[in-house]
Design an enzyme around this catalytic site. Structure first.
Site, PDB file in Angstrom:
ATOM      1  N   LYS A 161      33.063 -66.347  15.281  1.00 48.23           N
ATOM      2  CA  LYS A 161      32.839 -66.962  13.976  1.00 48.23           C
ATOM      3  C   LYS A 161      31.853 -66.149  13.134  1.00 48.23           C
ATOM      4  O   LYS A 161      31.969 -66.114  11.906  1.00 48.23           O
ATOM      5  CB  LYS A 161      32.348 -68.411  14.153  1.00 48.23           C
ATOM      6  CG  LYS A 161      33.433 -69.353  14.674  1.00 48.23           C
ATOM      7  CD  LYS A 161      34.728 -69.182  13.927  1.00 48.23           C
ATOM      8  CE  LYS A 161      35.520 -70.427  13.716  1.00 48.23           C
ATOM      9  NZ  LYS A 161      36.800 -70.159  13.029  1.00 48.23           N
ATOM     10  N   TYR A 212      32.955 -67.983  21.075  1.00 45.76           N
ATOM     11  CA  TYR A 212      33.293 -68.609  19.784  1.00 45.76           C
ATOM     12  C   TYR A 212      32.261 -68.239  18.711  1.00 45.76           C
ATOM     13  O   TYR A 212      32.614 -67.937  17.561  1.00 45.76           O
ATOM     14  CB  TYR A 212      33.346 -70.125  20.002  1.00 45.76           C
ATOM     15  CG  TYR A 212      33.687 -70.962  18.801  1.00 45.76           C
ATOM     16  CD1 TYR A 212      35.008 -71.081  18.364  1.00 45.76           C
ATOM     17  CD2 TYR A 212      32.700 -71.676  18.123  1.00 45.76           C
ATOM     18  CE1 TYR A 212      35.321 -71.882  17.266  1.00 45.76           C
ATOM     19  CE2 TYR A 212      33.003 -72.475  17.039  1.00 45.76           C
ATOM     20  CZ  TYR A 212      34.315 -72.577  16.607  1.00 45.76           C
ATOM     21  OH  TYR A 212      34.620 -73.370  15.530  1.00 45.76           O
TER      22      TYR A 212
HETATM   23  N1  LIG Z   1      36.093 -79.291  13.886  1.00 44.23           N
HETATM   24  C1  LIG Z   1      34.939 -78.788  13.475  1.00 44.23           C
HETATM   25  O1  LIG Z   1      33.923 -79.509  13.380  1.00 44.23           O
HETATM   26  C2  LIG Z   1      34.831 -77.344  13.101  1.00 44.23           C
HETATM   27  C3  LIG Z   1      33.568 -76.848  12.736  1.00 44.23           C
HETATM   28  C4  LIG Z   1      33.472 -75.521  12.326  1.00 44.23           C
HETATM   29  C5  LIG Z   1      34.617 -74.712  12.294  1.00 44.23           C
HETATM   30  N2  LIG Z   1      35.828 -75.231  12.716  1.00 44.23           N
HETATM   31  C6  LIG Z   1      36.978 -74.345  12.643  1.00 44.23           C
HETATM   32  O2  LIG Z   1      38.010 -74.990  11.932  1.00 44.23           O
HETATM   33  C7  LIG Z   1      39.271 -74.463  12.339  1.00 44.23           C
HETATM   34  C8  LIG Z   1      40.229 -75.593  12.682  1.00 44.23           C
HETATM   35  O3  LIG Z   1      39.768 -76.233  13.866  1.00 44.23           O
HETATM   36  P1  LIG Z   1      39.983 -77.800  14.135  1.00 44.23           P
HETATM   37  O4  LIG Z   1      38.656 -78.342  14.471  1.00 44.23           O
HETATM   38  O5  LIG Z   1      40.778 -78.399  13.060  1.00 44.23           O
HETATM   39  O6  LIG Z   1      40.813 -77.760  15.513  1.00 44.23           O
HETATM   40  P2  LIG Z   1      42.337 -78.175  15.853  1.00 44.23           P
HETATM   41  O7  LIG Z   1      42.554 -77.861  17.271  1.00 44.23           O
HETATM   42  O8  LIG Z   1      42.598 -79.559  15.395  1.00 44.23           O
HETATM   43  O9  LIG Z   1      43.179 -77.199  14.925  1.00 44.23           O
HETATM   44  C9  LIG Z   1      43.344 -75.836  15.210  1.00 44.23           C
HETATM   45  C10 LIG Z   1      44.802 -75.505  15.051  1.00 44.23           C
HETATM   46  O10 LIG Z   1      45.004 -74.094  15.265  1.00 44.23           O
HETATM   47  C11 LIG Z   1      46.203 -73.931  15.985  1.00 44.23           C
HETATM   48  N3  LIG Z   1      46.195 -72.636  16.670  1.00 44.23           N
HETATM   49  C12 LIG Z   1      45.462 -72.278  17.740  1.00 44.23           C
HETATM   50  N4  LIG Z   1      45.731 -71.027  18.106  1.00 44.23           N
HETATM   51  C13 LIG Z   1      46.648 -70.555  17.227  1.00 44.23           C
HETATM   52  C14 LIG Z   1      47.315 -69.314  17.087  1.00 44.23           C
HETATM   53  N5  LIG Z   1      47.082 -68.302  17.930  1.00 44.23           N
HETATM   54  N6  LIG Z   1      48.193 -69.172  16.060  1.00 44.23           N
HETATM   55  C15 LIG Z   1      48.446 -70.195  15.204  1.00 44.23           C
HETATM   56  N7  LIG Z   1      47.849 -71.408  15.328  1.00 44.23           N
HETATM   57  C16 LIG Z   1      46.968 -71.577  16.318  1.00 44.23           C
HETATM   58  C17 LIG Z   1      46.225 -75.104  16.943  1.00 44.23           C
HETATM   59  O11 LIG Z   1      47.530 -75.353  17.438  1.00 44.23           O
HETATM   60  C18 LIG Z   1      45.670 -76.227  16.089  1.00 44.23           C
HETATM   61  O12 LIG Z   1      46.677 -76.964  15.435  1.00 44.23           O
HETATM   62  C19 LIG Z   1      38.977 -73.518  13.497  1.00 44.23           C
HETATM   63  O13 LIG Z   1      38.904 -72.193  13.021  1.00 44.23           O
HETATM   64  C20 LIG Z   1      37.615 -73.973  13.955  1.00 44.23           C
HETATM   65  O14 LIG Z   1      36.934 -72.949  14.630  1.00 44.23           O
HETATM   66  C21 LIG Z   1      35.951 -76.519  13.113  1.00 44.23           C
END
Ligand SMILES: NC(=O)c1ccc[n+]([C@@H]2O[C@H](COP(=O)([O-])OP(=O)(O)OC[C@H]3O[C@@H](n4cnc5c(N)ncnc54)[C@H](O)[C@@H]3O)[C@@H](O)[C@H]2O)c1
Length: 305
Positions: A173, A169
């Site tokens: 990223k 990951y």
């Molecule tokens: N939650 C955090 O604190 C955090 C921190 C830094 C970065 N992020 C990033 O934010 C983004 C959203 O993550 P989140 O925390 O909301 O998680 P989440 O699991 O709630 O949302 C991610 C969404 O992406 C969808 N998804 C996964 N694979 C997919 C694909 N191949 N095609 C289309 N959709 C797909 C999932 O079904 C899900 O709804 C991600 O890129 C994650 O790496 C999150």
């Protein structure tokens, strides 16, 4: 007039978490939204119609949205998402690359499949959407249109600083931050800015990190005026503003939007340097200068090992 009136946006991974927050926020400011979500698990297994609930929410609030259930890592699906936006709404102006999965394990337990799938969704997915959107925008620019289009990517603290158990990951990223810098150079001349946010929020992804998973509250379960630092939509107003014409001067930036803090991050830059004085370094004497002049000044406060 609304901030994003007349704009068409595609948000990937918008069925849950942070992406759901972005889709709702973009629609709130007048954008028509393609809500993409594969609908699988947080580890990237299975698929479903999770995008539908977000489309229903947007429509119930008076906005316009359609669902897309494609996989961002699949070439045909990625192209179809862009075409769906154009077929339904006439054009595409904003791509928010947000879809993500995790497969966390310490490196000796992580499998090559864990590595490949995480890279596929984050890196290949971000690149595929950028590629097909760029083709659409280049065509419009070649026809004489003055564009004001946007790509907003998603990086993470793991990619910028490292995080135990996330070598796949973190690599993905960091790659997205690097890709942002290059895409911003390539697309600027046709009126497309490319920026990247580092968000945070309690979501299905963060629920996998603790021993006791907190119940995940989706963005629409917070009151509109409620402030909670881990509300998954806390960074969404930043995305909506970056997507607007007002933000045309912001390009190639990595912006950390966590809780109440908003920070423009510096790209990799020297923290300290020494000069060899026109001679090759000598490994048998380098250690002295490295430790005294180069490393000590920059390693203050950093604990390694
Ligand atoms: N939650 C955090 O604190 C955090 C921190 C830094 C970065 N992020 C990033 O934010 C983004 C959203 O993550 P989140 O925390 O909301 O998680 P989440 O699991 O709630 O949302 C991610 C969404 O992406 C969808 N998804 C996964 N694979 C997919 C694909 N191949 N095609 C289309 N959709 C797909 C999932 O079904 C899900 O709804 C991600 O890129 C994650 O790496 C999150």
């Amino acid at each position: 007039m609304s901030l994003l009136a007349g704009k068409v946006a595609l948000v990937t991974g918008a069925g849950h978490g942070i992406g759901r927050g972005h889709a709702l926020e973009l629609a709130k400011h007048g954008a028509k939204v393609v809500v993409n979500d594969l609908g699988g698990t947080v580890n990237g297994e299975g698929r479903g119609r999770d995008a539908d609930v977000v489309v229903d929410l947007i429509r119930a609030r008076g906005g316009e949205a359609i669902a897309d259930y494609g996989d961002v890592g699949d070439e045909g699906d990625a192209q179809a998402m862009i075409q769906r936006a154009i077929a339904e709404f006439g054009q595409l102006d904003i791509v928010v690359n947000n879809a993500g999965i995790v497969r966390d394990r310490v490196v000796w337990k992580m499998t090559p499949d864990d590595f490949d799938l995480v890279m596929r969704v984050h890196v290949r997915g971000t690149w595929l959407l950028s590629h097909f959107a760029a083709l659409h925008w280049r065509e419009r620019a070649a026809a004489g249109e003055r564009l004001s289009a946007r790509i907003i990517n998603t990086t993470s603290g793991a990619g910028l600083l490292g995080n135990f158990g996330q070598s796949n990951y973190a690599a993905a990223k960091a790659a997205i931050a690097g890709m942002t810098l290059t895409l911003s150079l390539e697309l600027a001349k046709i009126g497309v800015t490319v920026n990247c946010i580092a968000p945070a929020g309690n979501t299905r992804i963060t629920a996998t990190l603790g021993s006791e998973a907190p119940r995940v509250r989706e963005a629409d379960e917070y009151a509109p005026d409620e402030y909670h630092p881990m509300d998954p939509s806390i960074s969404s107003p930043v995305v909506a503003w970056l997507a607007s014409d007002e933000a045309a001067y912001v390009n190639g930036q990595v912006i950390r939007a966590v809780g109440e803090d908003l920070q423009v991050l510096q790209p990799w830059s020297p923290a300290s340097s020494i000069c060899g004085g026109g001679k090759r370094w000598d490994a048998s004497t380098l250690g002295l200068r490295f430790g005294r002049e180069l490393y000590r000044s920059q390693a203050r406060g950093v604990v390694i090992g």
